[in-house]
Design a protein around this motif. Structure first.
Motif, PDB file in Angstrom:
ATOM      1  N   VAL A  86       0.815  -1.192  -0.046  1.00 13.60           N
ATOM      2  CA  VAL A  86      -0.095  -0.121   0.046  1.00 13.60           C
ATOM      3  C   VAL A  86       0.806   1.305   0.005  1.00 13.60           C
ATOM      4  N   GLU A  89       2.179   1.899  -3.424  1.00 15.51           N
ATOM      5  CA  GLU A  89       1.230   2.458  -4.196  1.00 15.51           C
ATOM      6  C   GLU A  89       0.948   3.901  -4.246  1.00 15.51           C
ATOM      7  N   ILE A  90       1.080   4.238  -2.969  1.00 18.47           N
ATOM      8  CA  ILE A  90       1.049   5.713  -2.639  1.00 18.47           C
ATOM      9  C   ILE A  90       2.030   6.611  -3.046  1.00 18.47           C
ATOM     10  N   ARG A  94      -0.299   5.687  -7.443  1.00 14.96           N
ATOM     11  CA  ARG A  94      -1.344   4.902  -7.795  1.00 14.96           C
ATOM     12  C   ARG A  94      -2.500   4.696  -7.008  1.00 14.96           C
ATOM     13  N   LEU A  95      -2.280   5.525  -5.593  1.00 14.79           N
ATOM     14  CA  LEU A  95      -3.251   5.466  -4.661  1.00 14.79           C
ATOM     15  C   LEU A  95      -2.981   6.595  -4.011  1.00 14.79           C
ATOM     16  N   THR A  96      -3.859   7.360  -3.329  1.00 17.13           N
ATOM     17  CA  THR A  96      -3.691   8.526  -2.377  1.00 17.13           C
ATOM     18  C   THR A  96      -4.290   8.025  -0.966  1.00 17.13           C
ATOM     19  N   GLN A  99      -7.989   8.865  -0.966  1.00 18.10           N
ATOM     20  CA  GLN A  99      -8.894   8.239  -2.155  1.00 18.10           C
ATOM     21  C   GLN A  99      -9.780   7.419  -1.233  1.00 18.10           C
ATOM     22  N   VAL A 101     -12.540   4.292  -0.935  1.00 20.10           N
ATOM     23  CA  VAL A 101     -12.585   2.872  -1.230  1.00 20.10           C
ATOM     24  C   VAL A 101     -13.956   2.370  -0.804  1.00 20.10           C
ATOM     25  N   VAL A 127      -8.405   5.441   2.077  1.00 20.79           N
ATOM     26  CA  VAL A 127      -7.505   4.507   2.304  1.00 20.79           C
ATOM     27  C   VAL A 127      -6.738   4.755   3.672  1.00 20.79           C
ATOM     28  N   LEU A 146      -8.406  -3.054   1.211  1.00 19.34           N
ATOM     29  CA  LEU A 146      -7.372  -2.384   0.411  1.00 19.34           C
ATOM     30  C   LEU A 146      -6.723  -3.316  -0.791  1.00 19.34           C
ATOM     31  N   GLN A 149      -8.923  -3.156  -3.815  1.00 20.92           N
ATOM     32  CA  GLN A 149      -8.872  -1.958  -4.386  1.00 20.92           C
ATOM     33  C   GLN A 149      -7.506  -1.996  -5.213  1.00 20.92           C
ATOM     34  N   ILE A 150      -6.519  -2.488  -4.735  1.00 16.08           N
ATOM     35  CA  ILE A 150      -5.236  -2.458  -5.602  1.00 16.08           C
ATOM     36  C   ILE A 150      -5.067  -3.348  -6.697  1.00 16.08           C
TER      37      ILE A 150
END
Length: 429
Positions: A86, A89-90, A94-96, A99, A101, A127, A146, A149-150
């Motif tokens: 995770v 990804e942040i 690609r994720l914040t 964000q 979910v 997230v 999570l 989501q990914i």
């Protein structure tokens, strides 16, 4: 005519019952046997567990280990890999954190036989909230939310976990769930410590979440999530947990399933020293912290950090490095950083230069700037028991070297040509 009924013998009933019970047990057994004291390994610290390791967080130097290479179920320590992915990804955008979910059906249907925050399908949470629920409350449903989501699903995420493990060189790791609920997930204590070290080096902000004592997930919740890491230093003010609180502890992750026993990956920092610990298959919630404390006490009471070579030191035989097309033919070289080992208190470290690797000449072309990497040098430390530890640092330029003018370079080339020609002629005789 009455049929004769043969009386049933008690021994036959007992035998049949026992046979049926054995069948039920065999059908219900998992892929890994339940953990127990029969798996404990003797060690000099008197810890009751199956495997353990303590490393220096900066260098990875092993301070203490017990059966550290045997793969075992890590239980919820598995979530450290999920937490790492995770964060990656942040970092890669690609994720914040903010964000939102939407909770998947898979996450909402997480079995109730473990920690969870009771998510319903369609619930929406950030997230950050889900990450805290995973890091602090070890919530399995938040973890799967999570993961979904990914990667679209937990199993899709599991494939990513195994790919990541391979990239990080975790050779004993095999993940089958994002949560650690399945006993088919295994990893060694050494690889778990290596994963923890990677997290702390690449994402030091992880500790901002792992040291949270409690967290209210929803406004309507009547109770807060409590951190399962009772060793947190901040628990010294908690009447019920102060017996477990340890100075400097600020992470990382506990775990339990029957096949794993009670597990814990921890980290502690005092001054400029940070250690990472892993214990696997201890006998109770409390024991995993007491056994960890034994390793911390051993390290802080017996070891210290000692710099054996300061930064910007000149390395013998490598005072300068050849370069191409510069005003000068060589550039002065020094070490980029200091070389520090964790050594027994009062011991005088014995070190020697083990090897050096200078970049190829084609890569060392002027202009050269001060601080530019020229190669690496590796030193080897041998402790009082004969154990060896390597440390590699960059060798860098200590000053700038400008590119030579065309006229200078032309005459240099002509000179080199005649020197080479002369040597060839000499070699004929």
């Amino acid at each position: 005519m009455k049929a004769k009924v043969k009386p049933i013998r008690l021994t036959s009933v007992v035998a049949a019952f026992m046979a049926m019970w054995l069948v039920i047990l065999s059908l219900g057994s998992g892929a890994a046997a339940a953990a127990g004291k029969e798996d404990w390994v003797k060690n000099s610290l008197g810890m009751e567990l199956s495997s353990a390791i303590l490393i220096d967080a900066d260098s990875g130097q092993v301070i203490y280990e017990v059966n550290a290479d045997t793969p075992r179920p890590p239980a919820s320590m598995t979530k450290l890999m999920t937490e790492y992915i995770v964060l990656e990804e942040i970092t890669n955008k690609r994720l914040t954190w903010d964000q939102v979910v939407t909770v998947s059906e898979e996450a909402a249907s997480t079995p109730a036989d473990g920690s969870q925050i009771y998510l319903a399908q369609g619930d929406q949470h950030t997230v950050k909230d889900l990450y805290i629920a995973m890091a602090v409350g070890s919530a399995n449903d938040a973890t799967i939310a999570l993961a979904s989501q990914i990667s679209g699903s937990e199993q899709g995420f599991v494939a990513k976990m195994n790919e990541t493990a391979k990239e990080l060189g975790l050779t004993t790791a095999h993940f089958t769930s994002a949560t650690g609920l399945l006993d088919t997930t295994v990893i060694s204590a050494r690889d778990m410590a290596k994963l923890a070290q990677t997290i702390l080096k690449k994402h030091p902000d992880f500790l901002d979440y792992s040291k949270i004592q409690e967290y209210k997930f929803r406004e309507r919740d009547t109770a807060t999530m409590k951190n399962y890491n009772w060793m947190l230093e901040t628990n010294k003010s908690n009447t019920y947990l102060r017996a477990y609180a340890y100075e400097g502890v600020d992470g990382m992750k506990t775990g339990y399933i029957s096949a794993a026993g009670y597990t814990f990956t921890g980290t502690v920092k005092r001054g400029d020293t940070r250690y990472i610990s892993v214990v696997m298959n201890t006998k109770s919630k409390e024991a995993r912290f007491f056994e960890t404390a034994k390793m911390y006490d051993y390290a802080f009471n017996n070891f210290e950090k000692k710099s054996v070579l300061p930064a910007k030191s000149v390395v013998e035989t490598l005072e300068s490095v050849k370069i191409k097309k510069g005003v000068e033919k060589t550039v002065p070289a020094v070490t980029e950083s200091d070389i520090t080992f964790t050594v027994k208190k009062g011991a005088e470290p014995k070190i020697e230069l083990k090897e050096s690797n200078i970049l190829k000449e084609e890569e060392l072309v002027a202009p050269i700037t001060a601080g530019q990497k020229l190669g690496t040098v590796t030193y080897e430390y041998t402790d009082g028991e004969g154990n060896k530890v390597d440390r590699t640092v960059n060798l860098i330029a200590s000053e700038d070297v400008e590119k030579g003018g065309w006229l200078r370079l032309m005459f240099r080339a002509i000179g080199q040509f005649f020197v080479g020609l002369f040597n060839d002629i000499v070699n004929l005789f």
